[in-house]
Design a protein around this motif. Structure first.
Motif, short mmCIF file in Angstrom:
data_model
loop_
_atom_site.label_atom_id
_atom_site.label_comp_id
_atom_site.label_asym_id
_atom_site.label_seq_id
_atom_site.Cartn_x
_atom_site.Cartn_y
_atom_site.Cartn_z
N ARG A 58 0.87 -0.49 0.05
CA ARG A 58 -0.16 -0.03 -0.02
C ARG A 58 0.51 1.36 0.39
O ARG A 58 0.51 2.28 -0.76
CB ARG A 58 -1.32 0.29 1.17
N ALA A 59 1.89 1.24 0.54
CA ALA A 59 3.11 2.37 1.31
C ALA A 59 3.16 2.46 -0.40
O ALA A 59 3.49 3.92 -0.99
CB ALA A 59 4.08 2.17 1.56
N ILE A 60 4.37 1.44 -1.29
CA ILE A 60 4.01 1.55 -2.53
C ILE A 60 3.28 2.13 -3.68
O ILE A 60 3.97 3.19 -4.71
CB ILE A 60 4.83 0.59 -2.92
N ALA A 61 2.11 1.89 -3.51
CA ALA A 61 1.44 2.59 -4.30
C ALA A 61 0.46 4.18 -4.27
O ALA A 61 1.17 4.57 -5.03
CB ALA A 61 -0.17 1.15 -4.24
N GLU A 62 1.13 4.52 -2.80
CA GLU A 62 0.39 5.53 -2.77
C GLU A 62 1.30 6.25 -3.21
O GLU A 62 1.71 7.55 -3.16
CB GLU A 62 0.38 5.90 -0.97
N TYR A 63 3.07 5.95 -2.81
CA TYR A 63 3.90 7.02 -3.21
C TYR A 63 3.87 6.82 -4.58
O TYR A 63 4.62 7.80 -5.14
CB TYR A 63 5.41 6.06 -2.82
N TRP A 64 4.06 5.71 -5.63
CA TRP A 64 3.74 6.00 -7.21
C TRP A 64 2.39 7.14 -7.87
O TRP A 64 2.58 7.83 -8.46
CB TRP A 64 3.24 5.00 -7.86
N ASP A 65 1.74 7.35 -7.21
CA ASP A 65 0.45 8.20 -6.81
C ASP A 65 0.97 9.40 -6.47
O ASP A 65 0.96 10.33 -7.02
CB ASP A 65 -0.98 7.63 -5.86
N ALA A 66 2.02 9.60 -5.69
CA ALA A 66 2.06 10.81 -5.01
C ALA A 66 3.22 11.65 -6.24
O ALA A 66 3.12 12.83 -6.44
CB ALA A 66 2.65 10.77 -3.63
N CYS A 67 3.88 10.71 -7.10
CA CYS A 67 4.67 11.14 -7.80
C CYS A 67 4.23 11.36 -8.75
O CYS A 67 4.31 12.76 -9.71
CB CYS A 67 5.67 9.75 -8.37
N LEU A 68 2.59 11.01 -9.25
CA LEU A 68 2.34 11.26 -10.56
C LEU A 68 1.89 12.62 -10.14
O LEU A 68 1.21 13.87 -11.09
CB LEU A 68 0.68 10.63 -10.74
N ARG A 69 1.11 12.61 -8.88
CA ARG A 69 0.71 14.47 -8.13
C ARG A 69 1.08 15.18 -8.13
O ARG A 69 1.07 16.74 -8.92
CB ARG A 69 -0.31 13.90 -7.18
N ASN A 70 2.43 15.40 -7.55
CA ASN A 70 3.78 15.88 -7.18
C ASN A 70 4.60 16.94 -8.75
O ASN A 70 4.94 17.68 -9.23
CB ASN A 70 4.20 15.22 -6.42
N HIS A 71 4.38 15.61 -9.75
CA HIS A 71 5.49 15.44 -10.43
C HIS A 71 4.92 15.84 -12.24
O HIS A 71 5.24 16.51 -12.64
CB HIS A 71 6.64 14.84 -10.46
N LEU A 86 -0.83 -2.08 -8.43
CA LEU A 86 -1.74 -1.48 -10.17
C LEU A 86 -2.81 -1.26 -9.16
O LEU A 86 -3.02 -0.34 -9.77
CB LEU A 86 -1.40 -2.72 -10.82
N TRP A 87 -3.39 -2.60 -8.71
CA TRP A 87 -5.24 -2.36 -8.12
C TRP A 87 -5.20 -1.74 -7.04
O TRP A 87 -6.14 -0.64 -7.21
CB TRP A 87 -5.05 -4.18 -8.00
N LEU A 88 -4.07 -1.37 -6.32
CA LEU A 88 -4.25 -0.11 -5.26
C LEU A 88 -4.07 0.90 -5.53
O LEU A 88 -4.88 1.94 -4.48
CB LEU A 88 -3.39 0.15 -4.04
N ARG A 89 -3.75 1.27 -6.94
CA ARG A 89 -3.12 2.72 -7.16
C ARG A 89 -4.42 3.51 -8.19
O ARG A 89 -5.22 2.97 -8.24
CB ARG A 89 -1.61 2.50 -8.15
N GLN A 90 -4.25 4.56 -7.48
CA GLN A 90 -5.26 5.39 -8.80
C GLN A 90 -5.09 5.42 -10.04
O GLN A 90 -6.30 5.61 -10.64
CB GLN A 90 -4.82 6.24 -7.90
#
Length: 142
Positions: free
Chosen positions: A74-87, A111-115
């Motif tokens: 879950r933390a990894i999925a949230e990290y990748w989502d934050a990369c897209l939001r922030n960058h 991937l399933w956990l990611r937005q």
């Protein structure tokens, strides 16, 4: 080529950070579970690459590393989502190198956990990961 090693207390194996293909960083995880501090340090280190400015991406070599548990997935999925939001478009993507069917199943769970499942690519080798990310970084139509 610039290769640096992360610190791993109590172990001889370390996370490797290879900046020789900038704007892509090849990160090779060690063959043992990271402590929570090491896990957090790795995410912080990845943020430091993003903070340099300009486009960036990662090839994350997980071959030989243990699969992350559910909270880390879950933390990894949230990290990748934050990369897209922030960058936004500066984050070109991440190629995840894995060789096992279990690893691919873990990847699918992330991937399933990611937005937004875009820009995460499963690959078999670091070379394939770099090739796929380079293709993503080209302007459309090339």
């Amino acid at each position: 080529m610039s290769v640096t090693l992360g610190t791993v207390s109590g172990s001889t194996a370390r996370t490797r950070y290879d900046e020789g293909n900038w704007p892509f960083v090849v990160i090779t995880l060690p063959p043992h579970e990271l402590t929570q501090q090491e896990f957090d340090d790795n995410l912080r280190r990845m943020d430091e690459y993003a903070a340099r400015g300009g486009k960036f991406g990662f090839v994350l070599d997980t071959r030989g590393a243990p699969d992350p548990d559910a909270p880390r997935r879950r933390a990894i999925a949230e990290y990748w989502d934050a990369c897209l939001r922030n960058h936004g478009d500066l984050f070109l993507g991440a190629a995840i190198v894995m060789s096992s069917s279990t690893g691919r199943a873990v990847f699918k769970a992330i991937l399933w956990l990611r937005q937004n499942p875009q820009r995460l690519i499963p690959v078999a080798t670091t070379e394939e990961g770099l090739e796929r990310l380079r293709a993503l970084s080209l302007p459309q139509g090339f």
